[in-house]
Structures are given as structure tokens and as C-alpha cells.
Design a protein around this motif. Structure first.
Motif, PDB file in Angstrom:
ATOM      1  N   ASP A 152      11.106  -1.464  -1.492  1.00 58.62           N
ATOM      2  CA  ASP A 152      11.596  -2.092  -0.274  1.00 58.62           C
ATOM      3  C   ASP A 152      10.442  -2.846   0.380  1.00 58.62           C
ATOM      4  O   ASP A 152       9.516  -2.252   0.897  1.00 58.62           O
ATOM      5  CB  ASP A 152      12.149  -1.016   0.659  1.00 58.62           C
ATOM      6  CG  ASP A 152      12.632  -1.568   1.984  1.00 58.62           C
ATOM      7  OD1 ASP A 152      12.872  -2.784   2.082  1.00 58.62           O
ATOM      8  OD2 ASP A 152      12.761  -0.776   2.934  1.00 58.62           O
ATOM      9  N   GLY A 153      10.488  -4.148   0.342  1.00 57.64           N
ATOM     10  CA  GLY A 153       9.459  -4.937   1.002  1.00 57.64           C
ATOM     11  C   GLY A 153       8.938  -6.076   0.152  1.00 57.64           C
ATOM     12  O   GLY A 153       9.249  -7.209   0.379  1.00 57.64           O
ATOM     13  N   PRO A 154       8.119  -5.838  -0.809  1.00 60.58           N
ATOM     14  CA  PRO A 154       7.578  -4.557  -1.251  1.00 60.58           C
ATOM     15  C   PRO A 154       6.500  -4.040  -0.298  1.00 60.58           C
ATOM     16  O   PRO A 154       5.737  -4.811   0.268  1.00 60.58           O
ATOM     17  CB  PRO A 154       6.965  -4.879  -2.612  1.00 60.58           C
ATOM     18  CG  PRO A 154       6.592  -6.322  -2.530  1.00 60.58           C
ATOM     19  CD  PRO A 154       7.604  -6.956  -1.621  1.00 60.58           C
ATOM     20  N   VAL A 155       6.484  -2.731  -0.130  1.00 62.45           N
ATOM     21  CA  VAL A 155       5.445  -2.068   0.648  1.00 62.45           C
ATOM     22  C   VAL A 155       4.827  -0.998  -0.234  1.00 62.45           C
ATOM     23  O   VAL A 155       5.526  -0.098  -0.703  1.00 62.45           O
ATOM     24  CB  VAL A 155       6.019  -1.426   1.940  1.00 62.45           C
ATOM     25  CG1 VAL A 155       4.950  -0.608   2.644  1.00 62.45           C
ATOM     26  CG2 VAL A 155       6.579  -2.493   2.861  1.00 62.45           C
ATOM     27  N   THR A 156       3.530  -1.134  -0.501  1.00 66.37           N
ATOM     28  CA  THR A 156       2.779  -0.169  -1.288  1.00 66.37           C
ATOM     29  C   THR A 156       1.477   0.116  -0.551  1.00 66.37           C
ATOM     30  O   THR A 156       0.723  -0.807  -0.247  1.00 66.37           O
ATOM     31  CB  THR A 156       2.481  -0.709  -2.694  1.00 66.37           C
ATOM     32  OG1 THR A 156       3.722  -1.038  -3.340  1.00 66.37           O
ATOM     33  CG2 THR A 156       1.733   0.306  -3.535  1.00 66.37           C
ATOM     34  N   ILE A 157       1.223   1.389  -0.263  1.00 63.60           N
ATOM     35  CA  ILE A 157       0.040   1.803   0.481  1.00 63.60           C
ATOM     36  C   ILE A 157      -0.716   2.839  -0.333  1.00 63.60           C
ATOM     37  O   ILE A 157      -0.098   3.763  -0.884  1.00 63.60           O
ATOM     38  CB  ILE A 157       0.430   2.436   1.852  1.00 63.60           C
ATOM     39  CG1 ILE A 157       1.345   1.525   2.664  1.00 63.60           C
ATOM     40  CG2 ILE A 157      -0.797   2.885   2.627  1.00 63.60           C
ATOM     41  CD1 ILE A 157       0.692   0.297   3.226  1.00 63.60           C
ATOM     42  N   VAL A 158      -2.046   2.715  -0.391  1.00 62.64           N
ATOM     43  CA  VAL A 158      -2.878   3.686  -1.090  1.00 62.64           C
ATOM     44  C   VAL A 158      -3.675   4.471  -0.064  1.00 62.64           C
ATOM     45  O   VAL A 158      -4.319   3.868   0.817  1.00 62.64           O
ATOM     46  CB  VAL A 158      -3.835   3.004  -2.084  1.00 62.64           C
ATOM     47  CG1 VAL A 158      -4.711   4.018  -2.788  1.00 62.64           C
ATOM     48  CG2 VAL A 158      -3.065   2.164  -3.099  1.00 62.64           C
ATOM     49  N   ILE A 159      -3.634   5.803  -0.162  1.00 63.32           N
ATOM     50  CA  ILE A 159      -4.405   6.662   0.741  1.00 63.32           C
ATOM     51  C   ILE A 159      -5.275   7.569  -0.112  1.00 63.32           C
ATOM     52  O   ILE A 159      -4.791   8.222  -1.025  1.00 63.32           O
ATOM     53  CB  ILE A 159      -3.478   7.533   1.629  1.00 63.32           C
ATOM     54  CG1 ILE A 159      -2.477   6.680   2.390  1.00 63.32           C
ATOM     55  CG2 ILE A 159      -4.324   8.366   2.595  1.00 63.32           C
ATOM     56  CD1 ILE A 159      -1.419   7.492   3.114  1.00 63.32           C
ATOM     57  N   ASP A 160      -6.563   7.598   0.219  1.00 65.53           N
ATOM     58  CA  ASP A 160      -7.526   8.457  -0.462  1.00 65.53           C
ATOM     59  C   ASP A 160      -8.061   9.449   0.564  1.00 65.53           C
ATOM     60  O   ASP A 160      -8.670   9.034   1.567  1.00 65.53           O
ATOM     61  CB  ASP A 160      -8.650   7.616  -1.056  1.00 65.53           C
ATOM     62  CG  ASP A 160      -9.595   8.404  -1.936  1.00 65.53           C
ATOM     63  OD1 ASP A 160      -9.736   9.633  -1.731  1.00 65.53           O
ATOM     64  OD2 ASP A 160     -10.204   7.795  -2.818  1.00 65.53           O
ATOM     65  N   SER A 161      -7.861  10.736   0.345  1.00 69.66           N
ATOM     66  CA  SER A 161      -8.280  11.746   1.313  1.00 69.66           C
ATOM     67  C   SER A 161      -9.798  11.811   1.454  1.00 69.66           C
ATOM     68  O   SER A 161     -10.300  12.386   2.415  1.00 69.66           O
ATOM     69  CB  SER A 161      -7.731  13.119   0.927  1.00 69.66           C
ATOM     70  OG  SER A 161      -8.292  13.562  -0.297  1.00 69.66           O
ATOM     71  N   LYS A 162     -10.533  11.227   0.533  1.00 71.61           N
ATOM     72  CA  LYS A 162     -11.998  11.208   0.624  1.00 71.61           C
ATOM     73  C   LYS A 162     -12.497  10.029   1.454  1.00 71.61           C
ATOM     74  O   LYS A 162     -13.673   9.936   1.748  1.00 71.61           O
ATOM     75  CB  LYS A 162     -12.636  11.166  -0.772  1.00 71.61           C
ATOM     76  CG  LYS A 162     -12.208  12.297  -1.699  1.00 71.61           C
ATOM     77  CD  LYS A 162     -12.540  13.660  -1.144  1.00 71.61           C
ATOM     78  CE  LYS A 162     -12.233  14.721  -2.189  1.00 71.61           C
ATOM     79  NZ  LYS A 162     -11.872  16.009  -1.625  1.00 71.61           N
ATOM     80  N   ASN A 163     -11.609   9.102   1.812  1.00 75.38           N
ATOM     81  CA  ASN A 163     -11.961   7.936   2.634  1.00 75.38           C
ATOM     82  C   ASN A 163     -11.244   8.004   3.977  1.00 75.38           C
ATOM     83  O   ASN A 163     -10.390   7.180   4.272  1.00 75.38           O
ATOM     84  CB  ASN A 163     -11.590   6.632   1.908  1.00 75.38           C
ATOM     85  CG  ASN A 163     -12.414   6.397   0.686  1.00 75.38           C
ATOM     86  OD1 ASN A 163     -13.572   6.801   0.629  1.00 75.38           O
ATOM     87  ND2 ASN A 163     -11.837   5.755  -0.310  1.00 75.38           N
ATOM     88  N   LYS A 164     -11.582   8.994   4.760  1.00 76.72           N
ATOM     89  CA  LYS A 164     -10.917   9.185   6.065  1.00 76.72           C
ATOM     90  C   LYS A 164     -11.467   8.240   7.091  1.00 76.72           C
ATOM     91  O   LYS A 164     -12.609   7.904   7.110  1.00 76.72           O
ATOM     92  CB  LYS A 164     -11.095  10.625   6.531  1.00 76.72           C
ATOM     93  CG  LYS A 164     -10.433  11.613   5.608  1.00 76.72           C
ATOM     94  CD  LYS A 164     -10.696  13.023   6.059  1.00 76.72           C
ATOM     95  CE  LYS A 164     -10.162  13.971   4.995  1.00 76.72           C
ATOM     96  NZ  LYS A 164     -10.584  15.312   5.153  1.00 76.72           N
TER      97      LYS A 164
END
Length: 164
Positions: A152-164
Motif C-alpha cells: 500500500d503506497g508503496p510504503v516500506t520502512i527499515v528499523i534497526d534496533s542498534k540505530n536508535k
């Protein structure tokens, strides 16, 4: 821990030519786990994912979270998110957690996500959503899976818990 979020209208996971799970409007989450991940990484990602405002409001602005929209979630384990491509043309997966570490973290992530989802959403909203099963679904760790999605969008998000 890395999570690739894809906002979807529909997503499904097929294993051995049978649909294992599917969702409607919500998030498809590809989850990568590394040797160094802990409970702290899980808590960070769960909070971030549930509150990430990537769904459109009435004016078409990305102002709503998964919790606001009562969306569904499909979580897929994906060790290839930790591929190293520095040397040669064959990726190395040395940074991905071995199954003895990754499986418990993956299972804990799913449980924490579901627990937080249910505790943060108004019960009357669930009644309106009319879920027949839990809105949090998953693939099978280590299985050969086929993922289908309508982004949907397209919407793509990347989250890395080591890069807070």
C-alpha cells in the motif's frame, strides 16, 4: 534486530503450497535477528512498530499508527537481513543469529508484539474490527516460505534496533 515494515492491503505466507497465514490491511514485518540481540531490542522494536505513524488519515497524510487503524500484522523471520556483501558475490550470513538464539527471540518478539497490541488498543475498537483470530500472525521460522503482498503506497520502512 532489524525490521522491514511494509504497509499492505493484503499479505500471505504459503508453506508447502498451502496458505499458512494471511492478513488484510496492516503491516508485513520481515524480522532479522543477530547474535547480539536482547530483550531490550525486542521492546524497542515493538514500541516503535506499533506507534510508527505510516498509515493515512482522512486527509491522506501519514498520521496514523497500526494501533490507530487496528491493522493486522504478519511477521516473517528473515535471516538474510543480516547478509554481508563486502567480499565476493556470495553473501555471508555470519552476523545472523543461529537458530538456538534466533528462535527464542523470534517467538518472544511475536508474543511481546501481541501483548503490547492488545494492551494499547481500545477493546471497543476490536469489537468493530471483528477479528476471527488474533490480528498478529506469522510464518514458520526456518521454513521455505512464499510471501505474497499488495504493498500500500508503496510504503516500506527499515528499523534497526542498534540505530536508535
Amino acid at each position: 534486530m532489524k525490521a522491514v515494515l511494509q504497509r499492505v492491503d493484503h499479505a500471505s505466507v504459503t508453506i508447502n503450497n498451502e496458505v499458512h497465514n494471511e492478513i488484510g490491511k496492516g503491516l508485513l514485518i520481515f524480522l532479522g535477528i543477530t547474535q547480539l540481540d536482547t530483550q531490550e531490542d525486542i521492546e524497542y522494536l515493538v514500541k516503535k512498530i506499533l506507534n510508527m505513524r505510516i498509515f493515512s488519515d482522512g486527509k491522506g497524510k501519514m498520521n496514523l499508527s497500526l494501533l490507530d487503524t487496528i491493522g493486522e500484522v504478519l511477521v516473517i523471520s528473515q535471516f538474510t537481513l543480516y547478509a554481508s556483501t563486502k567480499k565476493g558475490n556470495r553473501p555471508s550470513f555470519i552476523n545472523a543469529a543461529r537458530p538456538d538464539i534466533a528462535i527464542p527471540l523470534y517467538e518472544r518478539f511475536k508474543k511481546e508484539l501481541e501483548k503490547a497490541y492488545y494492551s494499547d488498543v481500545d477493546n471497543s475498537a476490536f469489537a468493530k474490527a471483528n477479528f476471527k483470530t488474533s490480528p498478529i500472525k506469522s510464518g514458520v521460522f526456518g521454513a521455505d516460505m512464499r510471501i505474497s503482498l499488495i504493498n500500500d503506497g508503496p510504503v516500506t520502512i527499515v528499523i534497526d534496533s542498534k540505530n536508535k
